[in-house]
Design a protein around this motif. Sequence first.
Motif, PDB file in Angstrom:
ATOM      1  N   PHE A   7       0.912  -0.949  -9.934  1.00 54.72           N
ATOM      2  CA  PHE A   7       1.054  -0.300  -8.634  1.00 54.72           C
ATOM      3  C   PHE A   7       1.506  -1.327  -7.601  1.00 54.72           C
ATOM      4  O   PHE A   7       1.319  -2.531  -7.760  1.00 54.72           O
ATOM      5  CB  PHE A   7      -0.279   0.300  -8.184  1.00 54.72           C
ATOM      6  N   SER A   8       2.067  -0.807  -6.520  1.00 55.50           N
ATOM      7  CA  SER A   8       2.425  -1.650  -5.378  1.00 55.50           C
ATOM      8  C   SER A   8       2.407  -0.802  -4.113  1.00 55.50           C
ATOM      9  O   SER A   8       2.591   0.417  -4.173  1.00 55.50           O
ATOM     10  CB  SER A   8       3.825  -2.239  -5.550  1.00 55.50           C
ATOM     11  N   ASP A   9       2.208  -1.444  -2.974  1.00 55.20           N
ATOM     12  CA  ASP A   9       2.463  -0.736  -1.724  1.00 55.20           C
ATOM     13  C   ASP A   9       3.960  -0.747  -1.452  1.00 55.20           C
ATOM     14  O   ASP A   9       4.739  -1.428  -2.132  1.00 55.20           O
ATOM     15  CB  ASP A   9       1.651  -1.326  -0.561  1.00 55.20           C
ATOM     16  N   GLY A  10       4.381   0.013  -0.457  1.00 53.94           N
ATOM     17  CA  GLY A  10       5.798   0.226  -0.215  1.00 53.94           C
ATOM     18  C   GLY A  10       6.558  -0.950   0.346  1.00 53.94           C
ATOM     19  O   GLY A  10       7.788  -0.882   0.459  1.00 53.94           O
ATOM     20  N   PRO A  28       3.440   4.429  -0.584  1.00 55.19           N
ATOM     21  CA  PRO A  28       4.267   4.098   0.583  1.00 55.19           C
ATOM     22  C   PRO A  28       3.471   3.798   1.849  1.00 55.19           C
ATOM     23  O   PRO A  28       2.334   4.266   2.023  1.00 55.19           O
ATOM     24  CB  PRO A  28       5.111   5.364   0.779  1.00 55.19           C
ATOM     25  N   PHE A  29       4.088   3.025   2.715  1.00 55.43           N
ATOM     26  CA  PHE A  29       3.628   2.881   4.093  1.00 55.43           C
ATOM     27  C   PHE A  29       4.068   4.120   4.865  1.00 55.43           C
ATOM     28  O   PHE A  29       4.905   4.894   4.411  1.00 55.43           O
ATOM     29  CB  PHE A  29       4.244   1.637   4.740  1.00 55.43           C
ATOM     30  N   TYR A  30       3.509   4.273   6.052  1.00 53.70           N
ATOM     31  CA  TYR A  30       3.887   5.366   6.945  1.00 53.70           C
ATOM     32  C   TYR A  30       4.698   4.779   8.102  1.00 53.70           C
ATOM     33  O   TYR A  30       4.382   3.695   8.602  1.00 53.70           O
ATOM     34  CB  TYR A  30       2.650   6.068   7.490  1.00 53.70           C
ATOM     35  N   VAL A  31       5.724   5.491   8.508  1.00 54.63           N
ATOM     36  CA  VAL A  31       6.607   5.030   9.576  1.00 54.63           C
ATOM     37  C   VAL A  31       6.679   6.088  10.664  1.00 54.63           C
ATOM     38  O   VAL A  31       6.817   7.290  10.373  1.00 54.63           O
ATOM     39  CB  VAL A  31       8.026   4.742   9.048  1.00 54.63           C
ATOM     40  N   GLN A  39       5.511   9.339   8.853  1.00 50.83           N
ATOM     41  CA  GLN A  39       6.045   9.901   7.618  1.00 50.83           C
ATOM     42  C   GLN A  39       6.033   8.836   6.525  1.00 50.83           C
ATOM     43  O   GLN A  39       6.220   7.645   6.794  1.00 50.83           O
ATOM     44  CB  GLN A  39       7.488  10.388   7.824  1.00 50.83           C
ATOM     45  N   LYS A  40       5.853   9.253   5.289  1.00 50.28           N
ATOM     46  CA  LYS A  40       5.848   8.316   4.175  1.00 50.28           C
ATOM     47  C   LYS A  40       7.254   7.788   3.929  1.00 50.28           C
ATOM     48  O   LYS A  40       8.197   8.570   3.761  1.00 50.28           O
ATOM     49  CB  LYS A  40       5.328   8.995   2.908  1.00 50.28           C
ATOM     50  N   GLU A  41       7.373   6.460   3.899  1.00 51.43           N
ATOM     51  CA  GLU A  41       8.674   5.841   3.672  1.00 51.43           C
ATOM     52  C   GLU A  41       9.225   6.238   2.312  1.00 51.43           C
ATOM     53  O   GLU A  41       8.513   6.225   1.310  1.00 51.43           O
ATOM     54  CB  GLU A  41       8.558   4.314   3.762  1.00 51.43           C
ATOM     55  N   ALA A 273      11.950   0.040   5.587  1.00 50.62           N
ATOM     56  CA  ALA A 273      11.451   0.319   6.935  1.00 50.62           C
ATOM     57  C   ALA A 273      10.201  -0.481   7.275  1.00 50.62           C
ATOM     58  O   ALA A 273      10.021  -0.897   8.421  1.00 50.62           O
ATOM     59  CB  ALA A 273      11.160   1.814   7.068  1.00 50.62           C
ATOM     60  N   THR A 274       9.330  -0.710   6.296  1.00 49.95           N
ATOM     61  CA  THR A 274       8.075  -1.412   6.571  1.00 49.95           C
ATOM     62  C   THR A 274       8.320  -2.789   7.163  1.00 49.95           C
ATOM     63  O   THR A 274       7.690  -3.180   8.149  1.00 49.95           O
ATOM     64  CB  THR A 274       7.243  -1.541   5.281  1.00 49.95           C
ATOM     65  N   ILE A 275       9.239  -3.531   6.574  1.00 48.15           N
ATOM     66  CA  ILE A 275       9.520  -4.892   7.028  1.00 48.15           C
ATOM     67  C   ILE A 275      10.468  -4.904   8.219  1.00 48.15           C
ATOM     68  O   ILE A 275      10.241  -5.592   9.221  1.00 48.15           O
ATOM     69  CB  ILE A 275      10.105  -5.739   5.880  1.00 48.15           C
TER      70      ILE A 275
END
Length: 297
Positions: A7-10, A28-31, A39-41, A273-275
């Motif tokens: 597993f990994s985060d987004g 996913p992270f949320y943006v 919303q989920k990336e 989007a997260t970064i």
Amino acid sequence: MSNVFIFSDGSCDLTKEESARLGISVIPFYVSMGGHQYQKELEELSLDVFYRFMLEEDGFPSTSLPSVHDYVEAFTPVLEQGGQIISCHITHTLSGSVQSAQTAKLILEETYPDGEIYIIDSWNATGSQALLLKEAARMRDADKTAVQIASYLEQAKEDARIIFMIGGLKHLQQGGRIGKIAALSSSLLKIKPVIILKGGEIHVGGAVRSRKKGLQKLAELALFHFQESGEDPSQYLANIGVTDLFEEVPLLREYLRQHLPSLPLEPFYQIGATISSHTGPGTTGVCFVKRFEAYNL
């Protein structure tokens, strides 16, 4: 078939197609854009829409980490079937994602006391996190144990690096992530900061006034890493990440080939989007990670 599930985060910036092909489950992270609902990336928000907001509307997106519930929901089916979990996360200095996963582990251990869950703070993000995960998947497919994979990740994260140039300081200032970068002087708005992520911490790599010099600087800093450490570049994997300036990829690739001809370069990828919510547009960088065969596992 392996009983290890990865597993990994987004923040790893694997595409949905890559994660499916590699057998890696991404939480996913949320943006949020312009104050709208998070919303989920990739699942609910495409990168096309995200970059249109940031580039054409000059917007400042914000992010929120996966919740404890997200991790519990993702891990539970694996534990129910007796699987072992390796979960690799963005460095704790940039997000609390790894803490959410740790809390989920503690909750699940009450119901599944014999379950094996390895939560890894990768000390990395984006492209180098992706490379760590790809190596973990390769180890799984070579029938390595969960303990061996976790051991690799804990060792390799110390040798992994991200070296990147950002377009300016505006997004870092907006997100409150400027930290040590403030030493470059936020009044010099035309500079392009060069940043190194190592040991889970952001370090100043310098500053340039032109994109071309910045790309040269990235290659020089990559070379310096191998000169200083005495490491063999051929034992590593590398990739180039870019937010929006895709035309810079061939030139950076050429500079890297000139400085480090034996460093294997994978295809470039787009930073997610997260970064990029925090670095802003105009971010280009190189990431590298040591292959698992280089360690005594």
